[in-house]
Design a protein around this motif. Structure first.
Motif, PDB file in Angstrom:
ATOM      1  N   MET A   1       0.839  -1.200   0.000  1.00  0.00           N
ATOM      2  CA  MET A   1       0.000   0.000   0.000  1.00  0.00           C
ATOM      3  C   MET A   1       0.873   1.248   0.000  1.00  0.00           C
ATOM      4  O   MET A   1       1.926   1.268   0.616  1.00  0.00           O
ATOM      5  N   SER A   2       0.397   2.295  -0.642  1.00  0.00           N
ATOM      6  CA  SER A   2       1.108   3.563  -0.641  1.00  0.00           C
ATOM      7  C   SER A   2       0.368   4.560   0.233  1.00  0.00           C
ATOM      8  O   SER A   2      -0.730   4.308   0.705  1.00  0.00           O
ATOM      9  N   GLY A   3       0.981   5.740   0.424  1.00  0.00           N
ATOM     10  CA  GLY A   3       0.352   6.768   1.228  1.00  0.00           C
ATOM     11  C   GLY A   3       0.717   6.648   2.686  1.00  0.00           C
ATOM     12  O   GLY A   3       1.417   5.731   3.110  1.00  0.00           O
ATOM     13  N   ALA A   4       0.212   7.601   3.477  1.00  0.00           N
ATOM     14  CA  ALA A   4       0.528   7.621   4.906  1.00  0.00           C
ATOM     15  C   ALA A   4      -0.102   6.419   5.609  1.00  0.00           C
ATOM     16  O   ALA A   4      -1.222   6.017   5.290  1.00  0.00           O
ATOM     17  N   PRO A   5       0.603   5.833   6.570  1.00  0.00           N
ATOM     18  CA  PRO A   5       0.037   4.683   7.281  1.00  0.00           C
ATOM     19  C   PRO A   5      -1.212   5.068   8.068  1.00  0.00           C
ATOM     20  O   PRO A   5      -1.325   6.181   8.585  1.00  0.00           O
ATOM     21  N   ASP A   6      -2.138   4.137   8.145  1.00  0.00           N
ATOM     22  CA  ASP A   6      -3.319   4.316   8.995  1.00  0.00           C
ATOM     23  C   ASP A   6      -2.996   3.977  10.442  1.00  0.00           C
ATOM     24  O   ASP A   6      -3.684   4.432  11.362  1.00  0.00           O
ATOM     25  N   ILE A   7      -1.980   3.176  10.643  1.00  0.00           N
ATOM     26  CA  ILE A   7      -1.583   2.707  11.965  1.00  0.00           C
ATOM     27  C   ILE A   7      -0.060   2.611  11.961  1.00  0.00           C
ATOM     28  O   ILE A   7       0.532   2.183  10.974  1.00  0.00           O
ATOM     29  N   ILE A   8       0.589   3.051  13.030  1.00  0.00           N
ATOM     30  CA  ILE A   8       2.048   3.075  13.097  1.00  0.00           C
ATOM     31  C   ILE A   8       2.512   1.977  14.046  1.00  0.00           C
ATOM     32  O   ILE A   8       2.096   1.926  15.204  1.00  0.00           O
ATOM     33  N   ILE A   9       3.375   1.107  13.538  1.00  0.00           N
ATOM     34  CA  ILE A   9       3.887  -0.008  14.328  1.00  0.00           C
ATOM     35  C   ILE A   9       5.364   0.234  14.601  1.00  0.00           C
ATOM     36  O   ILE A   9       6.161   0.380  13.677  1.00  0.00           O
ATOM     37  N   GLN A  10       5.720   0.288  15.880  1.00  0.00           N
ATOM     38  CA  GLN A  10       7.119   0.407  16.285  1.00  0.00           C
ATOM     39  C   GLN A  10       7.661  -0.987  16.586  1.00  0.00           C
ATOM     40  O   GLN A  10       7.080  -1.726  17.379  1.00  0.00           O
ATOM     41  N   GLU A  11       8.779  -1.317  15.958  1.00  0.00           N
ATOM     42  CA  GLU A  11       9.385  -2.633  16.151  1.00  0.00           C
ATOM     43  C   GLU A  11      10.272  -2.630  17.394  1.00  0.00           C
ATOM     44  O   GLU A  11      11.171  -1.800  17.522  1.00  0.00           O
ATOM     45  N   VAL A  12      10.009  -3.569  18.318  1.00  0.00           N
ATOM     46  CA  VAL A  12      10.757  -3.609  19.579  1.00  0.00           C
ATOM     47  C   VAL A  12      11.532  -4.900  19.778  1.00  0.00           C
ATOM     48  O   VAL A  12      12.104  -5.124  20.843  1.00  0.00           O
ATOM     49  N   CYS A  13      11.581  -5.758  18.763  1.00  0.00           N
ATOM     50  CA  CYS A  13      12.285  -7.027  18.929  1.00  0.00           C
ATOM     51  C   CYS A  13      13.743  -6.866  19.342  1.00  0.00           C
ATOM     52  O   CYS A  13      14.209  -7.592  20.229  1.00  0.00           O
ATOM     53  N   PRO A  14      14.507  -5.926  18.757  1.00  0.00           N
ATOM     54  CA  PRO A  14      15.922  -5.839  19.143  1.00  0.00           C
ATOM     55  C   PRO A  14      16.143  -5.513  20.619  1.00  0.00           C
ATOM     56  O   PRO A  14      17.209  -5.818  21.159  1.00  0.00           O
ATOM     57  N   ARG A  15      15.149  -4.912  21.274  1.00  0.00           N
ATOM     58  CA  ARG A  15      15.273  -4.618  22.699  1.00  0.00           C
ATOM     59  C   ARG A  15      14.390  -5.558  23.514  1.00  0.00           C
ATOM     60  O   ARG A  15      14.868  -6.493  24.139  1.00  0.00           O
ATOM     61  N   ASP A  16      13.102  -5.371  23.471  1.00  0.00           N
ATOM     62  CA  ASP A  16      12.191  -6.169  24.290  1.00  0.00           C
ATOM     63  C   ASP A  16      12.197  -7.626  23.854  1.00  0.00           C
ATOM     64  O   ASP A  16      12.097  -8.546  24.671  1.00  0.00           O
ATOM     65  N   GLY A  17      12.323  -7.852  22.553  1.00  0.00           N
ATOM     66  CA  GLY A  17      12.285  -9.217  22.054  1.00  0.00           C
ATOM     67  C   GLY A  17      13.452 -10.068  22.493  1.00  0.00           C
ATOM     68  O   GLY A  17      13.310 -11.272  22.701  1.00  0.00           O
ATOM     69  N   LEU A  18      14.625  -9.468  22.623  1.00  0.00           N
ATOM     70  CA  LEU A  18      15.836 -10.241  22.918  1.00  0.00           C
ATOM     71  C   LEU A  18      16.248 -10.221  24.382  1.00  0.00           C
ATOM     72  O   LEU A  18      17.145 -10.972  24.771  1.00  0.00           O
ATOM     73  N   GLN A  19      15.585  -9.401  25.212  1.00  0.00           N
ATOM     74  CA  GLN A  19      16.115  -9.194  26.560  1.00  0.00           C
ATOM     75  C   GLN A  19      15.959 -10.397  27.485  1.00  0.00           C
ATOM     76  O   GLN A  19      16.682 -10.506  28.481  1.00  0.00           O
ATOM     77  N   ILE A  20      15.025 -11.305  27.189  1.00  0.00           N
ATOM     78  CA  ILE A  20      14.875 -12.470  28.074  1.00  0.00           C
ATOM     79  C   ILE A  20      15.298 -13.774  27.407  1.00  0.00           C
ATOM     80  O   ILE A  20      15.058 -14.855  27.946  1.00  0.00           O
TER      81      ILE A  20
ATOM     82  N   ASP B   1       3.422  -0.833  19.756  1.00  0.00           N
ATOM     83  CA  ASP B   1       4.641  -1.622  19.754  1.00  0.00           C
ATOM     84  C   ASP B   1       4.321  -3.052  19.332  1.00  0.00           C
ATOM     85  O   ASP B   1       3.245  -3.587  19.630  1.00  0.00           O
ATOM     86  N   ALA B   2       5.274  -3.688  18.663  1.00  0.00           N
ATOM     87  CA  ALA B   2       5.160  -5.105  18.331  1.00  0.00           C
ATOM     88  C   ALA B   2       6.564  -5.656  18.146  1.00  0.00           C
ATOM     89  O   ALA B   2       7.509  -4.903  17.907  1.00  0.00           O
ATOM     90  N   SER B   3       6.691  -6.978  18.250  1.00  0.00           N
ATOM     91  CA  SER B   3       8.002  -7.625  18.185  1.00  0.00           C
ATOM     92  C   SER B   3       7.983  -8.730  17.134  1.00  0.00           C
ATOM     93  O   SER B   3       7.076  -9.575  17.122  1.00  0.00           O
ATOM     94  N   LEU B   4       8.967  -8.719  16.273  1.00  0.00           N
ATOM     95  CA  LEU B   4       9.091  -9.750  15.253  1.00  0.00           C
ATOM     96  C   LEU B   4       9.011 -11.135  15.895  1.00  0.00           C
ATOM     97  O   LEU B   4       9.684 -11.416  16.890  1.00  0.00           O
ATOM     98  N   GLY B   5       8.155 -11.974  15.331  1.00  0.00           N
ATOM     99  CA  GLY B   5       8.013 -13.333  15.845  1.00  0.00           C
ATOM    100  C   GLY B   5       7.252 -13.443  17.144  1.00  0.00           C
ATOM    101  O   GLY B   5       7.019 -14.537  17.634  1.00  0.00           O
ATOM    102  N   GLY B   6       6.882 -12.305  17.755  1.00  0.00           N
ATOM    103  CA  GLY B   6       6.234 -12.331  19.065  1.00  0.00           C
ATOM    104  C   GLY B   6       7.202 -12.589  20.198  1.00  0.00           C
ATOM    105  O   GLY B   6       6.797 -12.965  21.307  1.00  0.00           O
ATOM    106  N   LEU B   7       8.506 -12.350  19.959  1.00  0.00           N
ATOM    107  CA  LEU B   7       9.505 -12.572  21.005  1.00  0.00           C
ATOM    108  C   LEU B   7       9.386 -11.529  22.101  1.00  0.00           C
ATOM    109  O   LEU B   7       8.919 -10.418  21.870  1.00  0.00           O
ATOM    110  N   GLY B   8       9.862 -11.896  23.309  1.00  0.00           N
ATOM    111  CA  GLY B   8      10.069 -10.894  24.339  1.00  0.00           C
ATOM    112  C   GLY B   8       9.263 -11.056  25.596  1.00  0.00           C
ATOM    113  O   GLY B   8       8.466 -11.975  25.752  1.00  0.00           O
TER     114      GLY B   8
END
Length: 311
Positions: free
Chosen positions: A1-20, A230-237
């Motif tokens: 899809m083009s244009g401005a996002p309707d919803i903004i997803i921040q990826e947190v896997c490198p921090r929250d996903g890997l910390q445990i 916020d969301a994490s790749l693979g649901g990790l964290g």
């Protein structure tokens, strides 16, 4: 899809996903993961943490990570910090934004941060005085929907703590469901109340899928007016200082849901699925996300059903 996002997803896997993760992921693999993520359309990536290495050894290499990742135009790389010292390290390493954390539950805050609310708020005031407005400060309120030690958190207390954040210089707010205790009814009510204090584009919601309600809570928050999640790749964290706090909302599962219902995320879903399928080689076990296992529904092309009737 083009244009401005309707919803903004921040990826947190490198921090929250890997910390445990039981096995510490190497600095090189973290850098490679972040660089791959930044190619997939994210505007915001929480790339690391500047807490005590003794508290979270899995993220002790935050300085090296931030200094080595590829910087892409339009991508904000966020660093989690607990205090002034963490803020100074993050800024020196090149973080674009600071994410300060305190828990709505004072019991959890003592376990997570080693101090009461006043101690954490004083630490935030020191951070804002040190930065002098040179860098954006987001303030996360953990256990904002419930705490494993104290139970549901009173909305009045949550709002008072957000007001305290804003008085001490926080420019945006995250409400975190640290142990997956939120439900859609509570989310809608809390988001509507918090939006009376915080503009829509400065509020982020952080849900965990611990009890299977992560995606429905995102949709409830979106329907109530929230824009950023916020969301994490693979649901990790998960949080290492709260019992049962596993399972962030899975990024590719959320993007898949958004695409299915016509919400533009601006993210490359096939690329996310491909990257998520590489996670077992990085963390040493299967990730909990579903779409990477099942594939997108639109990619399934079953053979036509053929029925032969007996004579």
């Amino acid at each position: 899809m083009s244009g401005a996002p309707d919803i903004i997803i921040q990826e947190v896997c490198p921090r929250d996903g890997l910390q445990i993760e039981p096995v510490i992921v190497s600095t090189e693999r973290k850098i490679g993961l972040i660089d791959r993520l930044s190619e997939l359309g994210f505007r915001r990536i929480e790339a690391g943490s500047f807490v005590s290495p003794r508290a979270v050894p899995a993220l002790a290499d935050g300085d090296a990570v931030f200094r080595s990742i590829v910087r892409r135009q339009g991508v904000t790389f966020v660093a989690l910090i607990p205090n002034r010292r963490g803020a100074e390290r993050a800024i020196a390493a090149g973080a674009d934004e600071l994410n300060f954390v305190m828990s709505a539950s004072e019991t959890h805050n003592r376990a997570n941060m080693g101090m009461d609310h006043e101690g954490s708020l004083s630490a935030l005031a020191e951070v804002t005085a040190t930065t002098g407005g040179r860098i954006h400060i987001n303030a996360t309120l953990a256990t904002a929907f419930g705490c494993p030690f104290e139970g549901e958190q009173d909305e009045g207390k949550v709002l008072r703590l957000i007001e305290a954040y804003l008085r001490r210089g926080a420019q945006s707010i995250t409400l975190a469901d640290t142990t997956g205790m939120a439900n859609p009814k509570l989310v809608r009510q809390r988001v509507k109340s918090v939006l009376g204090l915080v503009p829509r584009d400065e509020l982020t919601l952080h849900f965990h899928n611990t009890r299977g309600l992560g995606l429905v809570n995102v949709m409830a928050g979106f329907d109530a007016g929230a824009l950023r999640f916020d969301a994490s790749l693979g649901g990790l964290g998960g949080c290492p200082f709260a019992p049962g706090a596993s399972g962030n909302v899975c990024t590719e599962d959320l993007v898949n849901l958004c695409e299915d219902i016509g919400l533009n995320t601006g993210l490359d879903l096939p690329g996310l699925i491909a990257l998520s399928r590489e996670l077992p080689s990085i963390v040493g076990h299967a990730a909990p996300g579903q779409v990477a296992k099942a594939g997108r529904a639109c990619d399934l092309h079953p053979a036509p059903l053929r029925i032969t009737l007996a004579d």
